[in-house]
Design a protein around this motif. Structure first.
Motif, mmCIF file in Angstrom:
data_model
loop_
_atom_site.group_PDB
_atom_site.id
_atom_site.type_symbol
_atom_site.label_atom_id
_atom_site.label_comp_id
_atom_site.label_asym_id
_atom_site.label_seq_id
_atom_site.Cartn_x
_atom_site.Cartn_y
_atom_site.Cartn_z
ATOM 1 N N THR A 137 -30.762 -3.580 -27.390
ATOM 2 C CA THR A 137 -31.065 -2.166 -27.562
ATOM 3 C C THR A 137 -30.636 -1.268 -26.292
ATOM 4 O OG1 THR A 137 -33.244 -2.662 -28.560
ATOM 5 C CG2 THR A 137 -33.167 -0.514 -27.592
ATOM 6 N N ASN A 138 -30.615 -2.076 -25.138
ATOM 7 C CA ASN A 138 -29.882 -1.366 -23.959
ATOM 8 C C ASN A 138 -28.655 -1.176 -24.300
ATOM 9 O OD1 ASN A 138 -29.900 -0.687 -21.075
ATOM 10 N ND2 ASN A 138 -28.738 -2.217 -21.150
ATOM 11 N N ALA A 139 -27.832 -2.194 -25.093
ATOM 12 C CA ALA A 139 -26.494 -1.922 -25.154
ATOM 13 C C ALA A 139 -26.029 -0.804 -26.087
ATOM 14 C CB ALA A 139 -25.760 -3.194 -25.762
ATOM 15 N N GLN A 140 -26.913 -0.567 -27.085
ATOM 16 C CA GLN A 140 -27.033 0.769 -28.052
ATOM 17 C C GLN A 140 -27.378 1.962 -27.067
ATOM 18 O OE1 GLN A 140 -28.283 0.464 -32.103
ATOM 19 N NE2 GLN A 140 -29.683 2.164 -31.342
ATOM 20 N N GLU A 141 -28.015 1.854 -26.252
ATOM 21 C CA GLU A 141 -28.476 3.389 -25.588
ATOM 22 C C GLU A 141 -27.481 3.467 -24.700
ATOM 23 O OE1 GLU A 141 -32.396 2.345 -24.052
ATOM 24 O OE2 GLU A 141 -33.683 2.671 -25.646
ATOM 25 N N THR A 142 -26.888 2.721 -24.233
ATOM 26 C CA THR A 142 -25.720 3.012 -23.230
ATOM 27 C C THR A 142 -24.273 3.022 -23.921
ATOM 28 O OG1 THR A 142 -25.527 0.758 -22.800
ATOM 29 C CG2 THR A 142 -26.670 1.916 -21.180
ATOM 30 N N ASN A 143 -24.358 3.293 -25.288
ATOM 31 C CA ASN A 143 -23.017 3.388 -26.051
ATOM 32 C C ASN A 143 -22.116 2.334 -25.906
ATOM 33 O OD1 ASN A 143 -24.322 5.809 -27.292
ATOM 34 N ND2 ASN A 143 -23.505 7.103 -25.590
ATOM 35 N N HIS A 144 -22.618 0.932 -25.706
ATOM 36 C CA HIS A 144 -21.715 -0.093 -25.646
ATOM 37 C C HIS A 144 -21.517 -0.439 -26.915
ATOM 38 C CE1 HIS A 144 -22.515 0.120 -21.119
ATOM 39 N NE2 HIS A 144 -21.066 -0.014 -21.105
ATOM 40 N N ILE A 198 -23.185 -10.271 -24.638
ATOM 41 C CA ILE A 198 -24.789 -10.372 -24.699
ATOM 42 C C ILE A 198 -25.388 -11.664 -24.857
ATOM 43 C CG2 ILE A 198 -26.785 -9.403 -25.814
ATOM 44 C CD1 ILE A 198 -25.346 -6.788 -25.746
ATOM 45 N N SER A 227 -33.914 -8.807 -27.826
ATOM 46 C CA SER A 227 -33.847 -7.404 -28.671
ATOM 47 C C SER A 227 -33.491 -6.270 -27.509
ATOM 48 C CB SER A 227 -35.165 -7.338 -29.085
ATOM 49 O OG SER A 227 -35.499 -6.017 -29.771
ATOM 50 N N ARG A 228 -34.239 -6.406 -26.359
ATOM 51 C CA ARG A 228 -34.131 -5.443 -25.335
ATOM 52 C C ARG A 228 -32.635 -5.367 -24.767
ATOM 53 N NH1 ARG A 228 -38.888 -3.541 -23.113
ATOM 54 N NH2 ARG A 228 -40.711 -4.476 -24.307
ATOM 55 N N MET A 229 -32.027 -6.397 -24.685
ATOM 56 C CA MET A 229 -30.575 -6.527 -24.403
ATOM 57 C C MET A 229 -29.906 -5.762 -25.186
ATOM 58 S SD MET A 229 -30.237 -10.443 -23.087
ATOM 59 C CE MET A 229 -28.759 -10.366 -22.793
#
Length: 349
Positions: A61-68, A107, A57-59
């Motif tokens: 979420t991080n991809a979304q926050e970095t716009n990937h 991911i 989930s965190r992986m």
């Protein structure tokens, strides 16, 4: 995944040093040492699963926050979502762009290497929006190595069927409404959840889910929750908190039956609008004289017994039919049944 080596070693000790014994007819078997370590059904198993899925989930979420990965929105102003987990099932959302699909597969590969947990591709499927060209669907489903489907099987439904009465059976309609009331209560008491933020952005942007805005083609889930909310509305009310800004003309508050319909004066004689207008000049108690004038002596005694908590929580909704103000399916079902046969207002405890 970033876990301390000391912690990992302790967990692996639990996984690798398992021993089982089977009790049959009051007799214990010899010790059984599983060759593959901890198995599904062990008490520790669900906790390890949650730790792994939290990492995934965190992986994502991080991809979304970095716009990937952009994720999707249920409405224009709603939060972006790229995954939802239900028990051991997962719904993953990605735009139909090759670059995002590649990030998504990377991911999953990273998660596989770290957790030694791989996706069962035979049980996985990919669904595309209707506007996606066939050639693009074929290409992207090939990258994902998942079978392409034209519709998704239903997972969770919230129906309100017409029930049967008599012969000792519960009224199924009332029972389903009472069950759906748990979702209404969660919207009232759990406003930091993803579910609340998604539904609020689309259906009740002002925060009042009892009076949602009209939407063309609302989801079946929301229709079910909204129907239950309308049927249970009279059982909910506001508890007087340290703010006390709810409307005495239109809101239900304090205890069941107390609302604008309880006024003993004509509307033009009542200038007060909010509950805090009924407090004394020091704001540490009720203006008993004015409360009597507006509501009469019978209701005055009950109103003035409501405590004023300046250091307490802000105004919040309560369920009138529980002494602690919490919603329960049992009390809601009893209240709906009594209301149906013409009893009320009343408390069911």
């Amino acid at each position: 995944m970033g876990f301390s080596n000391v912690w990992v070693n302790k967990i692996m000790d639990c996984v690798c040093t398992l021993q089982y014994r089977v009790k049959c007819n009051m007799t214990l078997s010899d010790i059984i040492i599983p060759e593959r370590g901890l198995r599904q059904g062990d008490l520790l198993s669900p906790y390890l699963f949650l730790l792994c899925m939290d990492a995934l989930s965190r992986m994502l979420t991080n991809a979304q926050e970095t716009n990937h990965i952009k994720g999707i929105r249920a409405s224009k102003d709603g939060p972006r979502i790229n995954h939802l987990f239900f028990a051991d099932d997962a719904l993953l959302f990605v735009r139909n762009k090759r670059s995002e699909v590649k990030v998504f597969t990377q991911i999953l590969e990273s998660f596989k290497r770290m957790s030694v947990q791989s996706i069962n591709l035979d049980k996985s499927m990919v669904y595309f929006s209707p506007n996606t060209p066939i050639t693009q669907r074929t290409t992207l489903s090939g990258l994902l190595k998942m079978k392409m489907v034209t519709n998704l099987d239903g997972y969770l439904g919230l129906p309100i069927p017409i029930g049967m009465r008599g012969l000792g059976f519960r009224d199924l309609r009332h029972f389903n409404v009472a069950l759906l009331g748990k979702q209404v209560w969660r919207l009232s008491s759990c406003k930091d959840t993803l579910c609340f933020r998604v539904l609020r952005a689309k259906y009740f942007s002002d925060g009042d889910f009892f009076h949602p805005k009209h939407i063309d083609k609302p989801s079946f889930t929301w229709q079910s929750i909204a129907k239950a909310a309308s049927l249970l509305y009279e059982g909910f009310g506001w508890n007087v908190g340290r703010v006390s800004k709810f409307d005495i003309w239109h809101d239900k508050w304090g205890f069941e039956g107390l609302s604008g319909d309880s006024f003993g004066l004509s509307k033009r004689e009542v200038q007060e609008e909010k509950v805090h207008d009924l407090l004394n000049n020091e704001k540490d108690g009720w203006n008993e004289r004015r409360v009597i004038e507006i509501y009469g002596e019978d209701l005055e005694d009950q109103i003035c017994k409501i405590p004023i908590l300046h250091n307490g929580p802000e105004d919040y909704r309560i369920w009138f039919h529980n002494p602690l103000g919490y919603y329960s399916t049992k009390s809601a079902y009893s209240w709906l049944t009594l209301k149906h046969v013409g009893f009320g207002p009343h408390r069911v405890f």
